[in-house]
Design a protein around this motif. Sequence first.
Motif, short mmCIF file in Angstrom:
data_model
loop_
_atom_site.label_atom_id
_atom_site.label_comp_id
_atom_site.label_asym_id
_atom_site.label_seq_id
_atom_site.Cartn_x
_atom_site.Cartn_y
_atom_site.Cartn_z
N VAL A 1 9.85 8.06 0.10
CA VAL A 1 8.80 8.50 -0.83
C VAL A 1 7.90 7.32 -1.17
CG1 VAL A 1 10.00 10.42 -1.95
CG2 VAL A 1 10.36 8.09 -2.78
N GLN A 2 6.65 7.65 -1.49
CA GLN A 2 5.70 6.62 -1.94
C GLN A 2 5.72 6.60 -3.46
OE1 GLN A 2 1.74 7.09 -0.44
NE2 GLN A 2 2.28 6.32 1.56
N GLY A 3 6.86 6.33 -4.05
CA GLY A 3 6.93 6.30 -5.50
C GLY A 3 7.34 7.65 -6.07
N GLU B 1 -2.49 2.51 19.60
CA GLU B 1 -1.86 2.71 18.29
C GLU B 1 -2.69 3.70 17.45
OE1 GLU B 1 -2.74 -0.42 15.84
OE2 GLU B 1 -1.41 0.21 14.23
N ALA C 1 4.01 -2.37 9.81
CA ALA C 1 3.09 -2.42 10.95
C ALA C 1 2.61 -1.02 11.29
CB ALA C 1 3.78 -3.07 12.14
N PHE D 1 0.84 -1.20 0.00
CA PHE D 1 0.00 0.00 0.00
C PHE D 1 0.88 1.25 0.00
CE2 PHE D 1 -3.52 -2.28 2.65
CZ PHE D 1 -3.87 -3.02 1.54
N VAL D 2 2.00 1.16 0.71
CA VAL D 2 2.81 2.36 0.93
C VAL D 2 3.71 2.65 -0.27
CG1 VAL D 2 4.58 3.43 2.37
CG2 VAL D 2 2.77 2.08 3.42
N THR D 3 4.54 1.66 -0.65
CA THR D 3 5.53 1.95 -1.69
C THR D 3 4.98 1.67 -3.09
OG1 THR D 3 6.49 -0.26 -1.62
CG2 THR D 3 7.42 1.38 -0.12
N LYS D 4 3.79 1.11 -3.17
CA LYS D 4 3.12 0.85 -4.46
C LYS D 4 3.92 -0.10 -5.36
CE LYS D 4 0.93 4.65 -3.07
NZ LYS D 4 0.03 4.51 -1.95
N LEU E 1 13.16 -3.92 9.65
CA LEU E 1 12.74 -2.52 9.51
C LEU E 1 11.51 -2.44 8.60
CD1 LEU E 1 13.19 0.45 10.09
CD2 LEU E 1 14.88 0.53 8.28
N PRO F 1 16.04 2.54 -1.37
CA PRO F 1 14.82 2.53 -0.56
C PRO F 1 15.11 2.39 0.94
CG PRO F 1 14.49 1.23 -2.52
CD PRO F 1 15.95 1.61 -2.51
N GLN F 2 14.38 3.14 1.71
CA GLN F 2 14.48 3.18 3.17
C GLN F 2 15.84 3.68 3.67
OE1 GLN F 2 11.90 3.03 4.87
NE2 GLN F 2 10.53 2.09 3.40
N GLN F 3 16.69 4.14 2.78
CA GLN F 3 18.00 4.66 3.20
C GLN F 3 18.17 6.12 2.78
OE1 GLN F 3 21.07 2.44 4.69
NE2 GLN F 3 19.03 2.34 5.56
N TRP G 1 18.79 0.15 9.58
CA TRP G 1 19.35 -0.86 8.67
C TRP G 1 18.23 -1.35 7.76
CZ3 TRP G 1 24.44 -2.03 8.30
CH2 TRP G 1 24.80 -3.14 7.56
N PRO G 2 18.37 -1.24 6.45
CA PRO G 2 17.21 -1.43 5.57
C PRO G 2 16.85 -2.89 5.31
CG PRO G 2 19.15 -0.96 4.26
CD PRO G 2 19.60 -0.92 5.70
N ARG H 1 14.62 -6.83 -1.91
CA ARG H 1 15.55 -5.77 -1.59
C ARG H 1 15.94 -5.78 -0.12
NH1 ARG H 1 12.40 -1.60 -3.42
NH2 ARG H 1 11.70 -1.31 -1.28
N ARG I 1 7.97 -0.74 9.57
CA ARG I 1 7.32 0.27 8.72
C ARG I 1 5.92 -0.19 8.32
NH1 ARG I 1 9.73 5.30 8.27
NH2 ARG I 1 11.89 5.17 7.69
N ARG J 1 9.29 -7.68 -4.70
CA ARG J 1 10.43 -6.81 -4.99
C ARG J 1 10.93 -6.17 -3.69
NH1 ARG J 1 9.56 -1.54 -8.34
NH2 ARG J 1 8.47 -2.90 -9.79
N ARG K 1 0.16 0.01 8.71
CA ARG K 1 -0.89 -0.99 8.48
C ARG K 1 -0.87 -1.45 7.02
NH1 ARG K 1 -4.33 -0.51 13.01
NH2 ARG K 1 -5.44 -2.29 12.19
#
Lengths: 323, 553
Positions: free
Chosen positions: B59-61, B427, A281, A81-84, A275, B225-227, A270-271, A93, A279, A89, A284
């Motif tokens: 970023v989200q894309g 939460e 969680a 949902f977040v990174t589309k 992690l 990504p994430q970095q 650390w990616p 990564r 992210r 993939r 959601r």
Amino acid sequence: MRRLVARRLLLLAPMVWLVATLTFAVVVAAPGSYADAVDHPGLDAAQREALRARYGLDQPLHRQYLSWLGAVLRGDLGVSFVTKEPVTRLLGRALPPTLLLGGAALLLDFLLGVAVAVAAARRPHGWFDRVSTVVGLGVAGLPSFWVAGLAVLVFALLLGWFPASHMLSAGADRMSGGARLADLLHHLVLPAACLGLAGAAGTARYLRAALLDIRSERFILAARARGLSERRVLWVHTLRPALLPAITLLGLSLPVLVSGSVVIETVFSWPGVGLALLRAAQARDLPVIMAITMLGAVAVLVGSLIADLGYAAADPRAREDLR
Amino acid sequence: MTRYHGVEVIEMTKNLLPVALLVTAAAACGPPASPPPGPSDAAALPSGGTVVIGLLSDVQGWNPYLADDLDTAQLLALVYPTLAIEQPDYHRHPPSFAPALARAWTWSDDHLVLELELDPRARWSDGVPITARDVVFTWEVQTSDDIDWLHSDAKGSITAVEAVDDHTVRASFSRVYPYQLMDLNDGPIVPAHLWSSIPFADWRDTDWLPRSVAGGPFRIAGHTPQQQITLERNPGYWDAPLPALDRVVFRIAPSEQSLVNQLLAGDIDVLPSLPPADLERVRAHPGIELVIYDDRSYTHLCWNTTDPRLADPAVRRALTAAIDRQTLVDVVYGGFGRLGVGPILSSFWAFDEGLEPAPHDPAAARAGLAAAGWSDSDGDGVLDRAGEAFTIELLAAAENELRQDIALLVQADLARVGVAVEPRFVEWGTLVAAVDAGDFDGVVNRWEEPTQIDLEGLWRTPAPDEPTFNFGRYSNAEVDRLLDEVAGLADFAAQRPLYHRIQRLIVADQPYTFLVENTRLTALASRIRGAEINSATPYFNLERWTVGREPAR
């Protein structure tokens, strides 16, 4: 042995399904969803409703579940949902950094654990044994977020020996191959040490106990009677059988190797998979949470299978039991 | 759907017109009206270098029209051009705009048609000119049902965007209101020559990074990504002068604590929002400067006005009087922040200067509660009425320590007047779902305000069963009537007295306890020069930043 492997592998699918279904139930049962958690103060209530519809979160739970299960059976883990991007993939990564960190930590865990255990078992209740016991219990007992935070404070902020976070420096893309590798290793030291030290403390405790048990066995007495050097008696005749519990420990470490440590990966940015799970969680991000949970379940099951097989390969008595 | 920026109908005003004209005239005469420091200042400083900025999320894309979050939009605004640049002057009047891709614009006499003249120098980083075709294509993107851009509502009053010629665009509006240019300008211009060949229905399945091209001062140079995200100077940037910085690196970390550590370790240069709890640590550190300014946000307690115990405005006023908000600002916010007053921030043009923060007065609070029938009849220290104890559950997000601290201080203050507060930390997603369903007594929350004044979403009586951000279900017929009236006015000066009346009604009703108008602390490495930090946009003039000595990284 083959029957054991076949039986375990047959159990794998229903176990993973069970774990994934329970996770799905827990995640969707918690109030709120991605649409509520999205970080955008400008979104109004109707726009959040539109988000729910876009990601199918407005569907009845059973329909969401069946559509997710159907996709998984077709080998489709969905889109984050977040990174589309496809979850496969994203996982592809995140896995290498986690494997690197977990592998380095495991290596440290094993080498340091063995070294401390052997040194302690040489003179039971001697000063090294006592000190290592106290320090080991302390390290194993301290929460990892605290140890990691302290390590950052001392070694990154006060002494400046290591970077405070991340896998590479901001300018690493302009470094040569060798410098980049050195930069990576420099960044690896603190998180791997924090992750590996707690494990090493545990390994050392188990191994020390096993070494002391075996020292009183008659075959050790026989080895000494044959005039073997104390060093040979310790490193060969005592250590080899004492390593059997370590095989189990290593097998059980497999899940950390692939599913990562949420705490350490978060503190050090650390990616890896840990992690990514945090992210997901927080946001959601259901498809990612589900995929990582399933990966973790597979790792636990395969890890325990590997531990059993390794144990059986090393110990004929275990082979008999598993038959 | 309601609109992103809020206020429904406001018309172009006499007061705003000179501002727009001034900007247009300035554009025709040369460089943009506003951007301090000017090119000569920048030229005097060493150019080149890298600035590293801390970010909490990736970023989200790479397509600005597909992301759901704010960070992505703000970052991509450095890469894709906008027609005009919003100025940080919302405290005096509705925001004005400086020219950007549109170097001048003129309104028709009836103010329903806007003709924009695009800068003929404008080029994408691949050399293709940025033309009216791109602007029209962007409009199609913004209003496409297939793409379903989250902020498409901003375009609700725009009936057409057409190309008159390569460098002239005409936008038509269905009504006149002060935010016409703001709404037209919402969303960056994207490249038609690269993106129009992809059917809108396929956009969500497209990898946009390889199709990225820059029309703004920076271009995308890398993404781990994430970095980190690396932007570099767009050498083909058409609007002189070129950015002084070689590169801007955004380092991503999952927690504020991690970002603060990196700031102290010298790994990042800019932390856009420093948590107040870390203020002293950072202040004691040489080489870091703090910029302190009004944030466009306020933290408040939202009361559930449908709860019989909280339905009476007198009771809510008493609760507010019982809370020592100055101590809260001092303890929780390290002294940074202003006492909240009402629903419009005191930094906005429509704020009623005659309003003062409600005083801390526990005696008045006790009297107010007693008048509402609450007394401690059983002597247990907690007020009761008709056998029911006055016990309130106060929700706060488990991820947000600051709001939890607030809940605990509120608990202590209200205990002194006999109201028992049970803080419950859950939460964020759970919290939103609970307040959405009206299943709460009180909640510690924070709203970030757009520069368009929007009172509709929070204060209008909500329709039953419709999603609303009026979580406490506040309802006041007079407020509703005034909201209708203000929406029908064209002149923002005429709107002002109505906004004042609305504020007074809401302050009297206290559906919220307005705790704090937040202050933002931005930490900057001292080597950065020329940074204009304001609460209108986070990276306001990044293209004009320069750095001194490059640290070893």
